[in-house]
Design an enzyme around this catalytic site. Structure first.
Site, PDB file in Angstrom:
ATOM      1  N   ASP A  82       0.893  -1.339  -0.115  1.00  0.00           N
ATOM      2  CA  ASP A  82      -0.019  -0.066  -0.051  1.00  0.00           C
ATOM      3  C   ASP A  82       0.813   1.123  -0.111  1.00  0.00           C
ATOM      4  O   ASP A  82       2.045   1.273   0.238  1.00  0.00           O
ATOM      5  CB  ASP A  82      -0.936   0.095   1.145  1.00  0.00           C
ATOM      6  N   GLU A 146       0.006  -1.095   5.756  1.00  0.00           N
ATOM      7  CA  GLU A 146       1.265  -0.744   6.538  1.00  0.00           C
ATOM      8  C   GLU A 146       1.001   0.704   6.806  1.00  0.00           C
ATOM      9  O   GLU A 146       1.416   1.305   8.111  1.00  0.00           O
ATOM     10  CB  GLU A 146       2.472  -0.816   5.923  1.00  0.00           C
TER      11      GLU A 146
HETATM   12 ZN    ZN Z   1       6.400   2.333   4.379  1.00  0.00          ZN
END
Ligand code: ZN
Length: 446
Positions: A82, A146
Site C-alpha cells: 500500500d 502498513e
Molecule cells: Zn513504508
C-alpha cells in the site's frame, strides 16, 4: 542495462500503477491488485504461495522457499504494497504513472516502499529459479495496510496466522542511505534496530454554548482549544539519551566535541535548537524526545454559536520505555491549569520496540553492505516513525529496517520523499537492494 535492473524497474512500475492507496479507511488500499501481480510474477518458480484476505480487497501474500534443515533459521523479507494518498497538483509527473525518466522511476511508493517490495520479490524468484536450496527457510511477505495501523496486514498475519509467519529474522523498510554526518571513517548507513512507539489521542476540549453576538466572558471551547494547542506546541519534554542513540553516536566516529554534545542531554537539546540543518535538527530532536504534534482539530457548529466542544487530535511518538501513563503525565504537565478542561481518549498505545544489535542478521547485513558499498559501514539507528517490524519484534523475532541506496539520492531528499511530493527512485538503487537481499539470504540461510 542488466537484466536484474530492468526486471526490478518493470515490477516497480507495475506496483506503482496499481495505486493501492491507503487512506486509513477499511475500503481503501485494494492491495489485492498487487497481490495478483506478485503472485503471477512468482508463479512457476517452484515456490509455495499462500494468500490471505484480511478484509475485502486487503490481501496479503506469503511466499516460501522451504529450507532443508528445520533447525536452521528462517528469514522474512517483508514489503508492504500500500501507499499513502497524493496531491497530484504538486507533482512534476503523474504520481501513478510509474514513468522511467532519466534513470529514475517516478511515482507514489517509489521509496516507501514498493522499491523494496519489488526487489524482495525479484530476489525470491531469482533464488528459486537458480536452484538455491538453503538449509534455512526464506519467506517473502507482501503485506497490506502498513500505512494505516497494519490491521489488515502484518498485524493481522501475526495475530491470525502466527505459524505461517514465524521467523527468527525479519528485514523490512528502511535503511542504507548515506547519513550526512562528518564521520572520520567513511559514510555511515543506518540499520533500524528499533522504532519509537506511537500514541495517538484525541483531546476533547469542553466549553459552554452561547450566542455568538455576546462573546464577552463566555466559556468558548475553541478559544480554549487554541491555548491547548499553543501549550502542546511549546512543551519541552525531557531529553533522553537511550541505548540505541548512544550506540549510534559512538559508532559513527564523529569529531569528539560533536559526539560529546550528542551524548549529553543539554548538548543534544542545543544541537536540536540551533543546527542550521533543519532536517538534522528535527531528527536529533525526535530521536531523543517523546514528541507531540497537534495535527487535526474539529469544532464548532455555526457562525453564531459559541462552541461547547472541540476535538483535537495529537500524534505522540514515544521513546523506548514510555507508554500511556507517562504520556498522560506529560500532557498534564503541558496543559497545566487547562488539564481539567479536557477529556483524553487514546486511539493507540503502541509502545516502542527494539531488537538486539549483536545478532547474526546484523553481522550479515554489515558484511554484505561493506562489500557492496566499499568504504561505507552500517550503524544502528532508531526509526522515529513506525513500521511493520514492531509486530515481529513483539512476536520474538529480530527485525531490522534495512536497504541499500546509491549515492544519487541524498539523505535529505530521501527523507522528504517519504509521504512527500515527487517521489522517485534511481535504478542503481533498485539493483543494489536486490543484491543486498540476495547476498544476505545466501549468507544467513546457506
Ligand atoms: Zn513504508
Amino acid at each position: 542495462m542488466d537484466d536484474v535492473t530492468a526486471e526490478a524497474t518493470d515490477l516497480l512500475q507495475q506496483l506503482i500503477r496499481n495505486a493501492c492507496v491507503n487512506d486509513g479507511s477499511p475500503a481503501s488500499g485494494g492491495e489485492a491488485r498487487s497481490v495478483d501481480l506478485l503472485a503471477s510474477y512468482l508463479e512457476g518458480a517452484g515456490l509455495d504461495m499462500q494468500r490471505f484476505e484480511a478484509a475485502p480487497g486487503r490481501d496479503n501474500l506469503i511466499v516460501r522457499l522451504e529450507g532443508s534443515d528445520p533447525s536452521a533459521p528462517t528469514l522474512i523479507l517483508m514489503g508492504h504494497t500500500d501507499v499513502v494518498p497524493v496531491n497530484p497538483d504538486r507533482w512534476r509527473h503523474d504520481p501513478f504513472g510509474g514513468e522511467l525518466i532519466d534513470g529514475e522511476v517516478w511515482g507514489r511508493g517509489a521509496v516507501d516502499m514498493l522499491n523494496l517490495t519489488a526487489s524482495m520479490a525479484l530476489t525470491t524468484r531469482r533464488l528459486a529459479r537458480d536452484g538455491f536450496r538453503p538449509r534455512g527457510t526464506l519467506i517473502f511477505l507482501a503485506v497490506a495496510d502498513e500505512e494505516a495501523l497494519g490491521t489488515y496486514g502484518a498485524g493481522w498475519l501475526v495475530g491470525h496466522e502466527p505459524d505461517a509467519v514465524r521467523a527468527d529474522y525479519v528485514i523490512t523498510e528502511f535503511g542504507g542511505v548515506r547519513m550526512p554526518l562528518p564521520s572520520a571513517t567513511g559514510p555511515k548507513l543506518p540499520i533500524m534496530v528499533a522504532e519509537k512507539g506511537s500514541h495517538w489521542c484525541t483531546l476533547r476540549v469542553r466549553g459552554t454554548p452561547g450566542h455568538g453576538s455576546m462573546p464577552f466572558r463566555t466559556d468558548n471551547a475553541l478559544v480554549k482549544a487554541a491555548e491547548v494547542v499553543r501549550r502542546i506546541a511549546e512543551y519541552q519534554p525531557e531529553t533522553e539519551i537511550h541505548e540505541v542513540w548512544e550506540r549510534f553516536v559512538r559508532s559513527v566516529d564523529l569529531p569528539p566535541d560533536m559526539a560529546g554534545m550528542l551524548l549529553d542531554p543539554a548538548g543534544v537539546a542545543q544541537v536540536a535548537a540551533t543546527s542550521p540543518d533543519i532536517g538534522l535538527a528535527r531528527m536529533v530532536h525526535a530521536c531523543t524526545h517523546t514528541t507531540f504534534a497537534p495535527t487535526v482539530m474539529h469544532g464548532g457548529v455555526k457562525t453564531n454559536v459559541i462552541p461547547d466542544t472541540v476535538d483535537l487530535q495529537v500524534d505522540i511518538r514515544t521513546l523506548p520505555g514510555q507508554g500511556g501513563e507517562e504520556v498522560e503525565a506529560m500532557l498534564a504537565e503541558a496543559l497545566g491549569d487547562l488539564w481539567g478542561s479536557v477529556d483524553v481518549s487514546s486511539q493507540s498505545d503502541d509502545r516502542a520496540t527494539a531488537s538486539e544489535m549483536d545478532t547474526p542478521l546484523w553481522d550479515s547485513l554489515r558484511r554484505v553492505t561493506r562489500k557492496l558499498a566499499p568504504g561505507a559501514d552500517v550503524v544502528p539507528f532508531l526509526l522515529v516513525g513506525a513500521t511493520d517490524a514492531r509486530f515481529f519484534r513483539r512476536a520474538g523475532a529480530t527485525a531490522y529496517g534495512a536497504g541499500l541506496f546509491s549515492e544519487r539520492i541524498s539523505f535529505a531528499e530521501f527523507a522528504s520523499m517519504f509521504h512527500g511530493d515527487n517521489e522517485r527512485i534511481d535504478q542503481e538503487s533498485l539493483r543494489l537492494s536486490t543484491e543486498l537481499w540476495d547476498a544476505v539470504a545466501r549468507d544467513l540461510l546457506g
